[in-house]
Design a protein around this motif. Structure first.
Motif, mmCIF file in Angstrom:
data_model
loop_
_atom_site.group_PDB
_atom_site.id
_atom_site.type_symbol
_atom_site.label_atom_id
_atom_site.label_comp_id
_atom_site.label_asym_id
_atom_site.label_seq_id
_atom_site.Cartn_x
_atom_site.Cartn_y
_atom_site.Cartn_z
ATOM 1 N N ASN A 1 -2.220 -1.856 2.933
ATOM 2 C CA ASN A 1 -3.564 -1.911 3.490
ATOM 3 C C ASN A 1 -4.098 -3.311 3.819
ATOM 4 O O ASN A 1 -4.883 -3.493 4.734
ATOM 5 C CB ASN A 1 -4.507 -1.263 2.477
ATOM 6 C CG ASN A 1 -5.514 -0.400 3.157
ATOM 7 O OD1 ASN A 1 -6.158 -0.835 4.099
ATOM 8 N ND2 ASN A 1 -5.631 0.830 2.718
ATOM 9 N N PRO B 1 -4.451 -3.889 -6.653
ATOM 10 C CA PRO B 1 -3.186 -4.160 -5.961
ATOM 11 C C PRO B 1 -3.150 -3.642 -4.512
ATOM 12 O O PRO B 1 -2.130 -3.773 -3.858
ATOM 13 C CB PRO B 1 -2.182 -3.370 -6.802
ATOM 14 C CG PRO B 1 -2.953 -2.160 -7.251
ATOM 15 C CD PRO B 1 -4.385 -2.626 -7.425
ATOM 16 N N LEU B 2 -4.256 -3.078 -4.017
ATOM 17 C CA LEU B 2 -4.238 -2.410 -2.707
ATOM 18 C C LEU B 2 -3.871 -3.351 -1.561
ATOM 19 O O LEU B 2 -3.183 -2.969 -0.624
ATOM 20 C CB LEU B 2 -5.614 -1.783 -2.442
ATOM 21 C CG LEU B 2 -5.750 -0.954 -1.180
ATOM 22 C CD1 LEU B 2 -4.916 0.320 -1.284
ATOM 23 C CD2 LEU B 2 -7.204 -0.590 -0.915
ATOM 24 N N HIS C 1 2.797 -7.599 -5.997
ATOM 25 C CA HIS C 1 2.297 -6.228 -6.134
ATOM 26 C C HIS C 1 3.013 -5.517 -7.293
ATOM 27 O O HIS C 1 2.382 -4.881 -8.138
ATOM 28 C CB HIS C 1 2.482 -5.475 -4.810
ATOM 29 C CG HIS C 1 2.044 -4.051 -4.882
ATOM 30 N ND1 HIS C 1 2.917 -3.021 -5.134
ATOM 31 C CD2 HIS C 1 0.824 -3.488 -4.778
ATOM 32 C CE1 HIS C 1 2.249 -1.877 -5.171
ATOM 33 N NE2 HIS C 1 0.981 -2.129 -4.946
ATOM 34 N N ARG D 1 1.401 -3.851 -10.658
ATOM 35 C CA ARG D 1 1.537 -2.427 -10.982
ATOM 36 C C ARG D 1 2.137 -2.266 -12.376
ATOM 37 O O ARG D 1 1.778 -1.341 -13.105
ATOM 38 C CB ARG D 1 2.405 -1.708 -9.935
ATOM 39 C CG ARG D 1 1.734 -1.490 -8.591
ATOM 40 C CD ARG D 1 0.580 -0.512 -8.625
ATOM 41 N NE ARG D 1 0.895 0.813 -9.041
ATOM 42 C CZ ARG D 1 0.664 1.927 -8.339
ATOM 43 N NH1 ARG D 1 0.098 1.853 -7.157
ATOM 44 N NH2 ARG D 1 0.948 3.107 -8.827
ATOM 45 N N PHE E 1 -3.329 3.668 -16.911
ATOM 46 C CA PHE E 1 -3.781 4.937 -16.310
ATOM 47 C C PHE E 1 -2.675 5.997 -16.407
ATOM 48 O O PHE E 1 -2.600 6.900 -15.589
ATOM 49 C CB PHE E 1 -4.170 4.697 -14.842
ATOM 50 C CG PHE E 1 -5.318 3.730 -14.709
ATOM 51 C CD1 PHE E 1 -6.623 4.172 -14.856
ATOM 52 C CD2 PHE E 1 -5.086 2.382 -14.489
ATOM 53 C CE1 PHE E 1 -7.680 3.280 -14.764
ATOM 54 C CE2 PHE E 1 -6.140 1.483 -14.396
ATOM 55 C CZ PHE E 1 -7.439 1.933 -14.535
ATOM 56 N N THR F 1 -13.665 8.572 -5.412
ATOM 57 C CA THR F 1 -12.664 9.538 -4.950
ATOM 58 C C THR F 1 -12.693 10.859 -5.728
ATOM 59 O O THR F 1 -12.488 11.918 -5.141
ATOM 60 C CB THR F 1 -11.255 8.932 -5.078
ATOM 61 O OG1 THR F 1 -11.156 8.369 -6.376
ATOM 62 C CG2 THR F 1 -11.004 7.883 -4.035
ATOM 63 N N SER G 1 -13.450 14.506 -4.229
ATOM 64 C CA SER G 1 -12.507 15.628 -4.333
ATOM 65 C C SER G 1 -13.159 16.825 -5.003
ATOM 66 O O SER G 1 -13.019 17.962 -4.547
ATOM 67 C CB SER G 1 -11.285 15.251 -5.175
ATOM 68 O OG SER G 1 -10.854 13.987 -4.850
ATOM 69 N N ARG H 1 -1.042 0.678 7.532
ATOM 70 C CA ARG H 1 0.260 0.096 7.206
ATOM 71 C C ARG H 1 0.648 -0.868 8.325
ATOM 72 O O ARG H 1 0.294 -0.644 9.491
ATOM 73 C CB ARG H 1 1.332 1.185 7.072
ATOM 74 C CG ARG H 1 1.103 2.136 5.877
ATOM 75 C CD ARG H 1 1.273 1.416 4.545
ATOM 76 N NE ARG H 1 1.096 2.277 3.385
ATOM 77 C CZ ARG H 1 -0.047 2.391 2.710
ATOM 78 N NH1 ARG H 1 -1.122 1.729 3.073
ATOM 79 N NH2 ARG H 1 -0.104 3.156 1.639
ATOM 80 N N ALA I 1 -1.889 13.326 -0.540
ATOM 81 C CA ALA I 1 -3.312 13.034 -0.772
ATOM 82 C C ALA I 1 -3.473 11.755 -1.592
ATOM 83 O O ALA I 1 -4.493 11.069 -1.502
ATOM 84 C CB ALA I 1 -3.983 14.211 -1.465
ATOM 85 N N PHE I 2 -2.478 11.445 -2.424
ATOM 86 C CA PHE I 2 -2.522 10.199 -3.208
ATOM 87 C C PHE I 2 -1.612 9.140 -2.562
ATOM 88 O O PHE I 2 -1.122 8.252 -3.241
ATOM 89 C CB PHE I 2 -2.065 10.467 -4.641
ATOM 90 C CG PHE I 2 -2.996 11.382 -5.415
ATOM 91 C CD1 PHE I 2 -4.263 10.957 -5.781
ATOM 92 C CD2 PHE I 2 -2.610 12.663 -5.772
ATOM 93 C CE1 PHE I 2 -5.124 11.786 -6.493
ATOM 94 C CE2 PHE I 2 -3.465 13.509 -6.475
ATOM 95 C CZ PHE I 2 -4.729 13.067 -6.835
ATOM 96 N N ALA I 3 -1.375 9.270 -1.260
ATOM 97 C CA ALA I 3 -0.462 8.391 -0.511
ATOM 98 C C ALA I 3 0.975 8.580 -1.010
ATOM 99 O O ALA I 3 1.275 9.554 -1.719
ATOM 100 C CB ALA I 3 -0.890 6.938 -0.572
ATOM 101 N N HIS J 1 2.349 1.870 -2.685
ATOM 102 C CA HIS J 1 0.891 1.832 -2.881
ATOM 103 C C HIS J 1 0.322 3.186 -3.307
ATOM 104 O O HIS J 1 -0.888 3.411 -3.195
ATOM 105 C CB HIS J 1 0.191 1.346 -1.612
ATOM 106 C CG HIS J 1 0.346 -0.127 -1.396
ATOM 107 N ND1 HIS J 1 -0.385 -1.069 -2.089
ATOM 108 C CD2 HIS J 1 1.171 -0.824 -0.584
ATOM 109 C CE1 HIS J 1 -0.029 -2.278 -1.704
ATOM 110 N NE2 HIS J 1 0.922 -2.161 -0.783
ATOM 111 N N CYS K 1 -1.310 6.153 -5.357
ATOM 112 C CA CYS K 1 -2.514 5.991 -6.177
ATOM 113 C C CYS K 1 -2.216 5.765 -7.665
ATOM 114 O O CYS K 1 -1.450 6.511 -8.269
ATOM 115 C CB CYS K 1 -3.350 7.252 -6.008
ATOM 116 S SG CYS K 1 -4.844 7.238 -6.972
#
Ligand code: HEM
Length: 394
Positions: free
Chosen positions: A64, A79-80, A87, A91, A98, A239, A243, A287, A338-340, A344, A346
């Protein structure tokens, strides 16, 4: 800075076309089926699952932040908006904070919060589920996990609104409004983080753990810390709210399907996965390929193209998903975007799934037959799809 105009998905043709549609999935499905890929406002939009997967897996594609900060904030969001070895390093530090095990510890706390809210709605005979449940539940959960004060909830909500749903018609206006929201957060953190450092031993939360973390023997500096927290706060606050709002609105529109789940709660896990796929609250992401990528059948993505990877279209792509517009509580192939996908993907997906499972499960138990006023249901599909008003009676 390069001379190519930065594509702004918030004001692009497709976002504007679907901006308040109740069923943008119809538009997205047709794009994946009939168009596959097209340039809109200078960005190549990819609509199919396999094409996006190939781009995301390619080693020479930036995420991104490939063309610089895109959230009205001077620093790169971590890290986006970073790539490569940096990166990966971030991560490795952030993912365990998480993990399913770590967020699983919050299940009872989330359940109690959901129950309290929903019993209140039942006692009052109804209310707007977006205001009463979808907004406070994920926000309180998230603030407690990261270690930000719950009494400042309103401040954080204002911040995330200012970043995710900023006012303005042009990129300049939108960025200026975002910068005001971002500036207030930086000011807040300046005092808050200094104070927290003086009593670090008392805490075991994300912020405290980041303050204790080290890279190559060095502590994380204040600038990086803020660039992580800035992203986590708006990614985590908005988010799940979005959702949950889409899912509860969908059940309001499909009471027969809701009844299936009330009778068979074991279907909940797949139902949530399906609804996250179908609703795709984060519609797309940018991207930046550094080299030509051949996607087959004559589709070549040239190096330096701005690519808008349309997760929401890939998730209803009929060349990949069977009967994609059907929300199938028994679907076996659950591989959605939906979470890519790729590096990257989620960080918060385990937390999001847990919150959705608990909040939806409790709603179906406590308000199994809520009646949604369809004439008052509204959606905002720009940046993050949200059912902004879900008035129900019970
Ligand atoms: C259902 C809720 C959620 C959805 C649909 C969602 C969706 C996404 C998507 C599509 C991306 C990829 C963005 C891109 O590269 O363009 C992403 C990345 C990310 N998400 Fe989420 N997200 C959700 C919840 C959360 C939560 C609760 C958190 C908080 C921990 C979070 C933190 C992040 C972070 C930090 C990234 C960046 C990862 C990286 O660049 O390596 N998300 N999310």
């Amino acid at each position: 800075m390069d001379t190519v105009t930065r594509f702004d998905p918030r004001i692009s043709g497709l976002s504007q076309q679907v901006k308040d549609l109740h069923d943008p999935q119809l538009v997205y499905m047709a794009k994946a089926r009939d168009v596959r890929a097209e340039y809109i406002d200078g960005a190549l939009h990819l609509y199919r699952h396999e094409d996006i997967l190939a781009v995301n897996k390619h080693p020479d594609v930036l995420g991104n932040g490939g063309r610089g900060g895109s959230f009205g904030h001077d620093g790169r969001l971590i890290p986006l908006e970073i790539d490569g070895p940096d990166h990966r390093k971030w991560r490795r530090v952030l993912d365990p904070m998480f993990s399913p095990k770590r967020v699983g510890l919050m299940e009872e706390q989330i359940r109690e919060l959901a129950r309290g809210i929903l019993e209140g709605v039942r006692a009052d005979g109804g209310g707007d589920l977006n205001d009463l449940l979808c907004t406070p539940l994920p926000c309180q959960t998230f603030l407690s996990l990261v270690g930000a004060p719950l009494e400042d909830l309103e401040f954080f909500l204002e911040f995330k609104e200012g970043i995710i749903h900023p006012k303005g018609e042009t990129t300049e206006e939108i960025d200026a409004n975002m910068a005001v929201a971002g500036g207030k957060l930086l000011e807040y953190f300046d005092t808050f983080l200094k104070e927290k450092r003086t009593r670090l031993d008392e805490y075991d939360d994300v912020i405290a753990n980041l303050m204790r973390a080290e890279f190559d023997g060095e502590p994380i500096n204040e600038f990086d810390l803020i660039n992580v927290l800035f992203l986590l706060l708006f990614a985590g606050l908005d988010t799940v709210t979005a959702s949950l709002s889409c899912i509860l609105a969908w059940f309001g529109k499909n009471p027969d399907r809701r009844a299936e789940l009330v009778t068979e709660p074991d279907l909940l896990r797949v139902a949530i996965e399906e609804l996250v796929r179908f609703e795709s609250p984060v519609p797309s992401g940018m991207r930046y390929p550094q080299t030509d990528i051949d996607l087959g059948d004559g589709l070549i993505v040239p190096a330096d193209t701005q690519v808008n990877a349309f997760w929401a279209a890939a998730n209803v792509d009929p060349t990949y998903h069977a009967d994609p517009l059907r929300v199938d509580f028994h679907r076996e192939k659950l591989s959605h975007m939906a979470f890519a996908s790729g590096i990257h993907r989620c960080i918060g997906s385990h937390l999001a799934r847990l919150e959705l499972k608990v909040a939806v499960g409790e709603t179906l138990r406590i308000l199994p037959e809520y009646d949604l006023d369809l004439s008052a249901l509204t959606y905002d599909n720009v940046a993050v799809r949200t059912a902004t008003s879900i008035p129900v009676s019970v």
